[in-house]
Design a protein around this motif. Sequence first.
Motif, PDB file in Angstrom:
ATOM      1  N   LYS A 109       2.670  10.549  -4.328  1.00 51.79           N
ATOM      2  CA  LYS A 109       2.056  11.176  -3.166  1.00 51.79           C
ATOM      3  C   LYS A 109       2.969  11.002  -1.952  1.00 51.79           C
ATOM      4  O   LYS A 109       3.741  10.046  -1.857  1.00 51.79           O
ATOM      5  N   THR A 110       2.846  11.902  -1.020  1.00 52.01           N
ATOM      6  CA  THR A 110       3.631  11.799   0.222  1.00 52.01           C
ATOM      7  C   THR A 110       2.864  10.927   1.214  1.00 52.01           C
ATOM      8  O   THR A 110       1.700  11.235   1.550  1.00 52.01           O
ATOM      9  N   PRO A 111       3.498   9.827   1.683  1.00 54.06           N
ATOM     10  CA  PRO A 111       2.773   8.952   2.629  1.00 54.06           C
ATOM     11  C   PRO A 111       2.580   9.629   3.972  1.00 54.06           C
ATOM     12  O   PRO A 111       3.391  10.456   4.404  1.00 54.06           O
TER      13      PRO A 111
ATOM     14  N   SER B 259       0.829  -1.202   0.000  1.00 57.35           N
ATOM     15  CA  SER B 259       0.000   0.000   0.000  1.00 57.35           C
ATOM     16  C   SER B 259       0.867   1.258   0.000  1.00 57.35           C
ATOM     17  O   SER B 259       0.562   2.238  -0.709  1.00 57.35           O
ATOM     18  N   LEU B 260       1.965   1.233   0.757  1.00 56.74           N
ATOM     19  CA  LEU B 260       2.866   2.378   0.805  1.00 56.74           C
ATOM     20  C   LEU B 260       3.561   2.578  -0.543  1.00 56.74           C
ATOM     21  O   LEU B 260       3.734   3.721  -1.006  1.00 56.74           O
ATOM     22  N   ILE B 261       3.937   1.489  -1.205  1.00 61.42           N
ATOM     23  CA  ILE B 261       4.582   1.584  -2.521  1.00 61.42           C
ATOM     24  C   ILE B 261       3.628   2.170  -3.551  1.00 61.42           C
ATOM     25  O   ILE B 261       4.007   3.000  -4.398  1.00 61.42           O
ATOM     26  N   ARG B 262       2.355   1.783  -3.491  1.00 63.41           N
ATOM     27  CA  ARG B 262       1.364   2.336  -4.415  1.00 63.41           C
ATOM     28  C   ARG B 262       1.218   3.852  -4.206  1.00 63.41           C
ATOM     29  O   ARG B 262       1.069   4.614  -5.176  1.00 63.41           O
ATOM     30  N   THR B 263       1.276   4.257  -2.948  1.00 62.32           N
ATOM     31  CA  THR B 263       1.196   5.697  -2.662  1.00 62.32           C
ATOM     32  C   THR B 263       2.378   6.436  -3.252  1.00 62.32           C
ATOM     33  O   THR B 263       2.230   7.520  -3.839  1.00 62.32           O
ATOM     34  N   LEU B 264       3.572   5.850  -3.126  1.00 66.12           N
ATOM     35  CA  LEU B 264       4.770   6.468  -3.682  1.00 66.12           C
ATOM     36  C   LEU B 264       4.732   6.469  -5.211  1.00 66.12           C
ATOM     37  O   LEU B 264       5.187   7.425  -5.858  1.00 66.12           O
TER      38      LEU B 264
ATOM     39  N   VAL C 245       3.807   5.200   7.731  1.00 67.76           N
ATOM     40  CA  VAL C 245       5.198   4.760   7.932  1.00 67.76           C
ATOM     41  C   VAL C 245       5.350   4.131   9.314  1.00 67.76           C
ATOM     42  O   VAL C 245       6.040   3.123   9.484  1.00 67.76           O
ATOM     43  N   HIS C 246       4.696   4.728  10.297  1.00 72.91           N
ATOM     44  CA  HIS C 246       4.790   4.203  11.661  1.00 72.91           C
ATOM     45  C   HIS C 246       4.233   2.788  11.763  1.00 72.91           C
ATOM     46  O   HIS C 246       4.744   1.970  12.529  1.00 72.91           O
ATOM     47  N   THR C 247       3.202   2.504  10.988  1.00 68.24           N
ATOM     48  CA  THR C 247       2.616   1.165  11.037  1.00 68.24           C
ATOM     49  C   THR C 247       3.585   0.097  10.519  1.00 68.24           C
ATOM     50  O   THR C 247       3.400  -1.098  10.803  1.00 68.24           O
ATOM     51  N   LEU C 248       4.596   0.509   9.776  1.00 65.49           N
ATOM     52  CA  LEU C 248       5.613  -0.437   9.321  1.00 65.49           C
ATOM     53  C   LEU C 248       6.705  -0.642  10.364  1.00 65.49           C
ATOM     54  O   LEU C 248       7.216  -1.748  10.534  1.00 65.49           O
TER      55      LEU C 248
END
Length: 416
Positions: A180-182, A171-176, A187-190
């Motif tokens: 878009k800025t995550p 999901s974070l990679i799709r945002t990047l 990030v904390h959830t990782l």
Amino acid sequence: MRRTIEALAETRRLKEEELARTADAIRSEINDDSLVRRSSLLDEALARVEGSVPALEPGAAAKKSLFKRGAADRSRAGLDGGLVYALEELKGLFDRHVRETRKSISSLLDLVAKQAALMDARDREWDALGSNHVGMIFKSMEWRVDKLAAETEDVQLLMKKFLTLREKLDSLIRTLDEHKTPAPADVHTLLEPLEDGRYAGFENRFRGSEEEIRRQQAGYIASFPPGGKVLDLGCGRGEFLDLLREKGIEGEGVDQNGQMIDICLDKGLNCRKGDLLERLSAEADGSLSGIFSSQVVEHLPPAYLKRLVEVAFIKLRPGGVIVLETVNPVSVFALVQIYFLDLSHRQPLHPRALQFLIESAGFRNVEIRYAAPLDKERLRELPGADEKTALMNRNIDQLNDLLFAPPNYAVLGKKE
């Protein structure tokens, strides 16, 4: 075991020295000079006996030995005073020879007995050395098995976390990819699960097995009144919640470590992730029958702990019980081997300080309950009953009380 081997080695050494002394004494008693001297005295006495015997024929130049003559010849010869004296002297020498021979035989028997005792001492030492070697092998194997079991559990937990993190990472990679800025929370959830997993691995390796922790905590169950709910603050892997379930007592746990919560949920236990004080504050006033916390308070800042105890008093119903267990800093062994092992510990809590904190919150009948003593680690007393040994043993008792006091303690308080 090391002390046993050292004691057996010392016994064997003393037996060797005793055997050597006995052998030296025998050599000094039975030597060539004494045998030659004894033989010479016997020859001289025998010559005097021969000289005292009269000739067969008057004027005969040669004399036959008394012992070579017949009974009639000896009767005709007669026995004068000199012959009687010589025979008595010869008998005395023979008696002395018999005594010395008996003494030598007794010394030799004593030597044989000491040799047998030495062989027995050596056998005991060798058996102990062999048993110790085998014991060390099995202990090493046991340690390796326990370590492998802990690492296997770590791997299983990490695999579960990996699947969850993979979804969040995608999901974070799709945002990047969308330029878009995550969000910081994403990030904390990782990062948070990775830290949770690291501490869970620490618990598995150094806290002890779940069965061991269950045995340690089982004695607290009887302290809680029947009925109502017991809240476990910092429930960890859920050992105490599992004990409550077995006894038919309603229990609920809260922990800040997400991986610990996952372990509890896999067991079907009632728990949730969250801040301890916030979760406790959410309970209705006077609704809980018990509050339990094991190996948690040493992680908390003093102000937070003080507020936690005050809120606990409000949330407990009359007759409700609070139990807070922690590392015993009065035990040097526990302080060095347990407390300082965990980098997340903030400060040790003296038993009387924690007792005062709970009393000042309004609890009554507050008592300190210590865990089982460290019997295997304690220094051993010296044998003997003399004054010097008694003084040494009193000093050893004082050292034991300082070094090897019980590693854990719990403070129990009741709301009246």
